[in-house]
Design an enzyme around this catalytic site. Sequence first.
Site, PDB file in Angstrom:
ATOM      1  N   HIS A 326      67.116  71.240 -34.363  1.00  0.00           N
ATOM      2  CA  HIS A 326      67.008  69.853 -34.859  1.00  0.00           C
ATOM      3  C   HIS A 326      66.100  69.067 -33.917  1.00  0.00           C
ATOM      4  O   HIS A 326      66.108  69.278 -32.711  1.00  0.00           O
ATOM      5  CB  HIS A 326      68.393  69.199 -34.916  1.00  0.00           C
ATOM      6  CG  HIS A 326      68.437  67.996 -35.799  1.00  0.00           C
ATOM      7  ND1 HIS A 326      68.049  66.762 -35.368  1.00  0.00           N
ATOM      8  CD2 HIS A 326      68.777  67.859 -37.097  1.00  0.00           C
ATOM      9  CE1 HIS A 326      68.174  65.892 -36.358  1.00  0.00           C
ATOM     10  NE2 HIS A 326      68.614  66.531 -37.423  1.00  0.00           N
ATOM     11  N   ASP A 383      72.223  71.583 -42.525  1.00  0.00           N
ATOM     12  CA  ASP A 383      71.884  72.495 -43.632  1.00  0.00           C
ATOM     13  C   ASP A 383      72.548  73.862 -43.530  1.00  0.00           C
ATOM     14  O   ASP A 383      72.512  74.638 -44.481  1.00  0.00           O
ATOM     15  CB  ASP A 383      70.354  72.676 -43.683  1.00  0.00           C
ATOM     16  CG  ASP A 383      69.680  71.379 -44.088  1.00  0.00           C
ATOM     17  OD1 ASP A 383      68.932  70.817 -43.291  1.00  0.00           O
ATOM     18  OD2 ASP A 383      69.988  70.900 -45.198  1.00  0.00           O
TER      19      ASP A 383
HETATM   20  C1  SDX Z   1      67.096  68.111 -41.401  1.00  0.00           C
HETATM   21  O1  SDX Z   1      65.349  64.510 -38.483  1.00  0.00           O
HETATM   22  C2  SDX Z   1      66.507  64.543 -39.132  1.00  0.00           C
HETATM   23  O2  SDX Z   1      67.369  63.811 -38.876  1.00  0.00           O
HETATM   24  C3  SDX Z   1      66.544  65.601 -40.243  1.00  0.00           C
HETATM   25  C4  SDX Z   1      67.921  65.792 -40.878  1.00  0.00           C
HETATM   26  C5  SDX Z   1      68.345  64.568 -41.683  1.00  0.00           C
HETATM   27  O3  SDX Z   1      69.535  64.381 -41.861  1.00  0.00           O
HETATM   28  O4  SDX Z   1      67.418  63.873 -42.214  1.00  0.00           O
HETATM   29  O5  SDX Z   1      68.894  66.049 -39.899  1.00  0.00           O
HETATM   30  C6  SDX Z   1      67.909  66.952 -41.886  1.00  0.00           C
HETATM   31  O6  SDX Z   1      65.917  68.154 -41.669  1.00  0.00           O
HETATM   32  C7  SDX Z   1      67.750  69.167 -40.533  1.00  0.00           C
HETATM   33  C8  SDX Z   1      66.751  70.271 -40.061  1.00  0.00           C
HETATM   34  C9  SDX Z   1      66.617  71.306 -41.167  1.00  0.00           C
HETATM   35  N1  SDX Z   1      65.534  72.263 -40.874  1.00  0.00           N
HETATM   36  C10 SDX Z   1      65.809  73.549 -40.541  1.00  0.00           C
HETATM   37  O7  SDX Z   1      66.932  74.016 -40.418  1.00  0.00           O
HETATM   38  C11 SDX Z   1      64.559  74.428 -40.370  1.00  0.00           C
HETATM   39  C12 SDX Z   1      64.732  75.311 -39.131  1.00  0.00           C
HETATM   40  N2  SDX Z   1      64.647  74.477 -37.957  1.00  0.00           N
HETATM   41  C13 SDX Z   1      63.369  74.402 -37.262  1.00  0.00           C
HETATM   42  O8  SDX Z   1      62.252  74.433 -38.115  1.00  0.00           O
HETATM   43  C14 SDX Z   1      63.348  73.309 -36.188  1.00  0.00           C
HETATM   44  O9  SDX Z   1      64.488  73.447 -35.449  1.00  0.00           O
HETATM   45  C15 SDX Z   1      63.219  71.871 -36.598  1.00  0.00           C
HETATM   46  C16 SDX Z   1      62.002  71.630 -37.410  1.00  0.00           C
HETATM   47  C17 SDX Z   1      64.427  71.423 -37.357  1.00  0.00           C
HETATM   48  C18 SDX Z   1      63.149  71.036 -35.319  1.00  0.00           C
HETATM   49  O10 SDX Z   1      62.043  71.427 -34.674  1.00  0.00           O
HETATM   50  P1  SDX Z   1      61.736  70.855 -33.183  1.00  0.00           P
HETATM   51  O11 SDX Z   1      62.832  70.092 -32.565  1.00  0.00           O
HETATM   52  O12 SDX Z   1      60.415  70.216 -33.277  1.00  0.00           O
HETATM   53  O13 SDX Z   1      61.757  72.122 -32.343  1.00  0.00           O
HETATM   54  P2  SDX Z   1      60.476  72.834 -31.949  1.00  0.00           P
HETATM   55  O14 SDX Z   1      59.732  73.195 -33.198  1.00  0.00           O
HETATM   56  O15 SDX Z   1      59.778  72.056 -30.889  1.00  0.00           O
HETATM   57  O16 SDX Z   1      61.107  74.169 -31.330  1.00  0.00           O
HETATM   58  C19 SDX Z   1      61.484  74.238 -29.973  1.00  0.00           C
HETATM   59  C20 SDX Z   1      61.601  75.747 -29.724  1.00  0.00           C
HETATM   60  C21 SDX Z   1      60.370  76.506 -30.215  1.00  0.00           C
HETATM   61  O17 SDX Z   1      60.289  77.697 -29.471  1.00  0.00           O
HETATM   62  P3  SDX Z   1      59.314  77.707 -28.143  1.00  0.00           P
HETATM   63  O18 SDX Z   1      57.934  77.285 -28.608  1.00  0.00           O
HETATM   64  O19 SDX Z   1      59.937  76.734 -27.165  1.00  0.00           O
HETATM   65  O20 SDX Z   1      59.368  79.155 -27.666  1.00  0.00           O
HETATM   66  O21 SDX Z   1      62.703  76.248 -30.497  1.00  0.00           O
HETATM   67  C22 SDX Z   1      62.214  77.172 -31.453  1.00  0.00           C
HETATM   68  C23 SDX Z   1      60.745  76.885 -31.623  1.00  0.00           C
HETATM   69  O22 SDX Z   1      60.059  78.035 -32.081  1.00  0.00           O
HETATM   70  N3  SDX Z   1      62.967  76.918 -32.694  1.00  0.00           N
HETATM   71  C24 SDX Z   1      63.438  77.866 -33.488  1.00  0.00           C
HETATM   72  C25 SDX Z   1      64.131  77.198 -34.506  1.00  0.00           C
HETATM   73  N4  SDX Z   1      64.062  75.876 -34.306  1.00  0.00           N
HETATM   74  C26 SDX Z   1      63.321  75.700 -33.194  1.00  0.00           C
HETATM   75  N5  SDX Z   1      63.334  79.236 -33.418  1.00  0.00           N
HETATM   76  C27 SDX Z   1      63.941  79.911 -34.407  1.00  0.00           C
HETATM   77  N6  SDX Z   1      64.651  79.338 -35.425  1.00  0.00           N
HETATM   78  C28 SDX Z   1      64.759  77.998 -35.511  1.00  0.00           C
HETATM   79  N7  SDX Z   1      65.432  77.441 -36.499  1.00  0.00           N
END
Ligand code: SDX
Length: 448
Positions: A326, A383
Amino acid sequence: MHETFLFGRMENMNDAINNEVPKAVLHIDGKQIELPVLTAADGHKAVDVSKLYDKYGITTFDPSLNSTSVCQSTITYVDGNNGILRYRGIPIEQFDRPQPNFIEIAWLLIFGVLPTRAELREFRDRLTSHELLHEGLREQFSDLPPKSPPMAILAAMFSQLACYHEKFLPLDDEELFIEAATRLISKARTIAAYAYRRSKGLPFTYPDPALRYCANFLHLMFSIPYQQYIIGEEVEDAMNLVLILHADHEQNCSTSTVRTVGSARANLFASCAAGVSALWGPLHGGANVEVMKMLESIYQGGMTPEDCIKAAKDKDNPFKLFGFGHRVYKNYDPRAKILRNAADRVFARMKESDPLLDVARKLEELARKDSYFIDRQLYPNVDFYSGILLRAIGIPPNMFTVIFALGRLPGWIAQWKEQHDNPLQKINRPRQLYVGEMHKNYVPIDER
Ligand code: SDX
């Protein structure tokens, strides 16, 4: 009551900008620039750079706005480090019981206070009086391709409401706003159900004015002509809870989209239609559909939970552990906890079970022991379990994000209204860092 509240609170918020506040000092190009520092209710500090460009020609750089507060708000409080979510100061854990219901929380978010019994009755009556679609709008569903994505239908029909209710485009009058908001909340439920019926080739049922919001939605979704659809109390309670938990989440992607469109003084229907489009993204509201695909694939033997974790950690693999991670929560999303427990409750009351819930629990257990997820503070988000609860209610995956939008609608409306009422608000117009060619000449095509 709520009118005084709305305008009263707006003045308080703008006072915070004008009162004497501590300063931050920016040293740049031999200059020393003093900037006001604003303090939020929880002590969080923000450097006010709103006049930095006009006064000094300097901008900040924050492409995904992760370090940028775009507004002051009194609607929803999220503490991502401690997994806290409160609507108008009330912790969401207090909504995890049959009473209150979604409409009461919608009023709380939009008007800032819990409704009196009389206000709730009046709100319900307004919603009931606006539950039907104009027949011209209803007929348009039959022209849509049967496989139309329900989120595409929702966005299109939200915009179409402006064609049938043009009186509610300018909203500088409180009564007009309430009428527009109740029409949108009530008709969104009918539109969502019709999107489902269209996708299944089912006849369109009509809303039943004797039913409350969630029961009426379930009736619109599942009733078959001349067959009485019995709405189980546990299913109606679960539907209320799902919508309440999705009702607002401060400045997430879709809400900030609604604010941006609304900052141009675009009407409420158009602003919320834009919110639907943003929410459709698989990284945002579309994640619950991806979670179910992931769980189903594990359950069908397509991959093991261990394969799933391995793929999510593999940088060369675009696969993500959907429902995990998140932008704000670096702890367990409190909504995920409530949804997980609610799924257990609903299955127990229905005397059923869902193997995907066991798969989800196994996946959560593996991830939460794995240093990749621990080091990156990746926990289940809203989710991860919502799809399992929606499936227990009988909602198909292609409708999961539509349900998210139905729940989020009061939050979008509340945020749109808070911005609309702020006399200091201007149109959103971010700047950029231009890094392209500074000057080139046009070359006639024969000389290229
Ligand atoms: C919602 O903003 C809100 O409030 C949204 C929400 C709402 O109520 O409106 O809460 C609803 O959108 C919830 C989120 C739903 N999305 C997902 O479940 C999709 C999977 N999650 C990821 O795509 C990700 O966690 C995000 C997009 C939700 C958040 O991304 P961030 O905080 O920008 O994290 P990041 O992309 O900077 O990742 C940090 C690290 C990275 O690795 P490194 O580069 O440090 O090695 O964590 C990894 C990312 O690759 N990572 C994941 C991951 N989420 C982050 N790796 C694997 N699986 C994941 N789900």
